[in-house]
Write a protein that holds these residues in place. Structure first.
Motif, PDB file in Angstrom:
ATOM      1  N   ALA A   1     -24.747  55.159 -18.994  1.00  0.00           N
ATOM      2  CA  ALA A   1     -25.894  55.663 -19.753  1.00  0.00           C
ATOM      3  C   ALA A   1     -26.548  54.569 -20.596  1.00  0.00           C
ATOM      4  N   ALA A   2     -25.723  53.695 -21.177  1.00  0.00           N
ATOM      5  CA  ALA A   2     -26.267  52.615 -22.018  1.00  0.00           C
ATOM      6  C   ALA A   2     -27.096  51.651 -21.180  1.00  0.00           C
ATOM      7  N   ALA A   3     -26.607  51.332 -19.985  1.00  0.00           N
ATOM      8  CA  ALA A   3     -27.339  50.407 -19.118  1.00  0.00           C
ATOM      9  C   ALA A   3     -28.661  51.011 -18.665  1.00  0.00           C
ATOM     10  N   LEU A   4     -28.655  52.302 -18.367  1.00  0.00           N
ATOM     11  CA  LEU A   4     -29.886  52.969 -17.939  1.00  0.00           C
ATOM     12  C   LEU A   4     -30.892  53.064 -19.081  1.00  0.00           C
ATOM     13  N   ASP A   5     -30.403  53.328 -20.286  1.00  0.00           N
ATOM     14  CA  ASP A   5     -31.294  53.383 -21.453  1.00  0.00           C
ATOM     15  C   ASP A   5     -31.923  52.018 -21.707  1.00  0.00           C
ATOM     16  N   LEU A   6     -31.109  50.974 -21.609  1.00  0.00           N
ATOM     17  CA  LEU A   6     -31.637  49.625 -21.798  1.00  0.00           C
ATOM     18  C   LEU A   6     -32.690  49.301 -20.747  1.00  0.00           C
ATOM     19  N   ALA A   7     -32.425  49.685 -19.503  1.00  0.00           N
ATOM     20  CA  ALA A   7     -33.376  49.418 -18.426  1.00  0.00           C
ATOM     21  C   ALA A   7     -34.726  50.074 -18.707  1.00  0.00           C
TER      22      ALA A   7
ATOM     23  N   MET B   1     -34.931  38.203 -25.197  1.00  0.00           N
ATOM     24  CA  MET B   1     -36.110  37.988 -24.373  1.00  0.00           C
ATOM     25  C   MET B   1     -36.055  38.879 -23.131  1.00  0.00           C
ATOM     26  N   VAL B   2     -37.192  39.449 -22.779  1.00  0.00           N
ATOM     27  CA  VAL B   2     -37.320  40.255 -21.566  1.00  0.00           C
ATOM     28  C   VAL B   2     -38.405  39.635 -20.699  1.00  0.00           C
ATOM     29  N   GLU B   3     -38.015  39.193 -19.499  1.00  0.00           N
ATOM     30  CA  GLU B   3     -38.934  38.586 -18.550  1.00  0.00           C
ATOM     31  C   GLU B   3     -39.047  39.455 -17.304  1.00  0.00           C
ATOM     32  N   GLU B   4     -39.870  39.013 -16.378  1.00  0.00           N
ATOM     33  CA  GLU B   4     -40.066  39.744 -15.124  1.00  0.00           C
ATOM     34  C   GLU B   4     -38.750  39.981 -14.392  1.00  0.00           C
ATOM     35  N   LEU B   5     -37.864  38.992 -14.419  1.00  0.00           N
ATOM     36  CA  LEU B   5     -36.598  39.140 -13.709  1.00  0.00           C
ATOM     37  C   LEU B   5     -35.747  40.268 -14.294  1.00  0.00           C
ATOM     38  N   HIS B   6     -35.795  40.440 -15.614  1.00  0.00           N
ATOM     39  CA  HIS B   6     -35.045  41.524 -16.245  1.00  0.00           C
ATOM     40  C   HIS B   6     -35.630  42.885 -15.862  1.00  0.00           C
ATOM     41  N   VAL B   7     -36.936  42.939 -15.782  1.00  0.00           N
ATOM     42  CA  VAL B   7     -37.603  44.189 -15.429  1.00  0.00           C
ATOM     43  C   VAL B   7     -37.331  44.560 -13.976  1.00  0.00           C
ATOM     44  N   SER B   8     -37.316  43.573 -13.107  1.00  0.00           N
ATOM     45  CA  SER B   8     -37.001  43.828 -11.699  1.00  0.00           C
ATOM     46  C   SER B   8     -35.610  44.427 -11.556  1.00  0.00           C
ATOM     47  N   GLU B   9     -34.643  43.884 -12.290  1.00  0.00           N
ATOM     48  CA  GLU B   9     -33.283  44.409 -12.267  1.00  0.00           C
ATOM     49  C   GLU B   9     -33.229  45.800 -12.890  1.00  0.00           C
ATOM     50  N   ALA B  10     -34.037  46.023 -13.917  1.00  0.00           N
ATOM     51  CA  ALA B  10     -34.081  47.339 -14.551  1.00  0.00           C
ATOM     52  C   ALA B  10     -34.557  48.399 -13.570  1.00  0.00           C
ATOM     53  N   TYR B  11     -35.608  48.093 -12.821  1.00  0.00           N
ATOM     54  CA  TYR B  11     -36.090  49.032 -11.813  1.00  0.00           C
ATOM     55  C   TYR B  11     -35.034  49.286 -10.736  1.00  0.00           C
ATOM     56  N   ARG B  12     -34.298  48.239 -10.355  1.00  0.00           N
ATOM     57  CA  ARG B  12     -33.249  48.400  -9.344  1.00  0.00           C
ATOM     58  C   ARG B  12     -32.153  49.339  -9.834  1.00  0.00           C
TER      59      ARG B  12
END
Length: 290
Positions: free
Chosen positions: A236-242, A266-277
């Motif tokens: 749940a914590a990982a999903l909330d962070l994403a 810092m949040v970059e494009e690579l972090h967002v891509s992983e969040a969507y995954r």
């Protein structure tokens, strides 16, 4: 693209055990592997082949992915196993004892000769020192290769190494296999944990496997399923962070910024891509469990 199909828990079931295969219909495994190799004695190989293919054809396994592990092509059963499994309706064939890319070519030739579906996925056991040293070439040897599966017991034996709780002897092999899988867009599964009663040890090894980048873990007993399913699903914590990373990055982009900051990080494009995954994977798990 890496498959979004959940393969958190991948349970081996001996194809010579009709009761076990029937029980598999009720288990919370993402994948069932009907095994005709290590768990089946020589005298029962042909009977197991028939049983595995009949089980797949009969169905009743719901949304579980069904894979048949054949005997090595070099054995007296290998070619007939592949011929039967290829026409069984299984989602994939898992082939053991791979040493180099030519082994994959031989498997593909055999599948073509016996009339296997053209796009039938191939899974490969990575369980020999030779396979580890050639893992990238093997992983990219054919477009039908879908998944690499670690086989640590055979690997440790061939290395004449010691099987310790930290898996020090095969850490390089584990990482090389993950890198080969990611380079070629494949799923990659961690090896089995031998001590059925030691769920704490299993949890630790699942955590290690997740940290190394594995998609899931192969298992030898139903009691291990819950641990693997929890370990390889985002919490749940990982999903909330994403979700928060996606929101803060969208806001930053709206202001013409390429980088955002969340909780001091810092949040970059690579972090967002992983969040969507992660979010897509979570949705796929929910769909599987419905």
């Amino acid at each position: 693209m890496i498959s979004i199909r959940p393969r958190r828990s991948v349970l081996y079931m001996p194809a010579s055990n009709a009761r076990a295969m029937e029980k598999a219909k009720t288990l919370a495994a993402d994948v069932i592997i009907f095994d005709m190799e290590d768990s089946v004695v020589a005298d029962a190989k042909i009977e197991a082949r028939v049983a595995a293919c009949n089980a797949v054809a009969a169905g009743g396994y719901g949304k579980r992915e069904l894979v048949i592990r054949v005997n090595a092509l070099e054995t007296e059963w290998g070619e007939d196993d592949i011929a039967a499994a290829a026409k069984s309706g299984a989602h994939a064939i898992l082939v053991p004892k791979i040493y180099h890319a030519e082994d994959v070519a031989a498997i593909v030739r055999t599948m073509k000769r016996v009339g296997a579906p053209r796009n039938m996925p191939i899974w490969l056991m990575m369980e020999t020192p030779a396979a580890i040293l050639r893992c990238d070439a093997i992983a990219g040897a054919h477009e039908n290769i879908e998944c690499l599966v670690m086989g640590s017991n055979d690997l440790i034996k061939d290395l004449q190494a010691e099987n310790t709780s930290d898996r020090l002897a095969i850490l390089t092999a584990l990482s090389m296999t993950v890198m080969a899988a990611r380079t070629n867009g494949l799923t990659v599964l961690d090896a089995v944990y031998n001590d059925i009663a030691d769920l704490d040890g299993l949890k630790a090894e699942c955590t290690q496997g997740r940290v190394l980048g594995f998609d899931g873990k192969t298992l030898i007993h139903p009691s291990q399923l819950e641990t693997a399913n929890k370990s390889f699903a985002p919490n749940a914590a990982a999903l909330d962070l994403a979700k928060r990373q996606i929101e803060v990055f969208k806001a930053a982009k709206a202001e013409g910024k390429a980088v955002a900051v969340l909780d001091g990080h810092m949040v970059e494009e690579l972090h967002v891509s992983e969040a969507y995954r992660l979010l897509a994977f979570s949705d796929a798990v929910k769909a599987l469990e419905e």
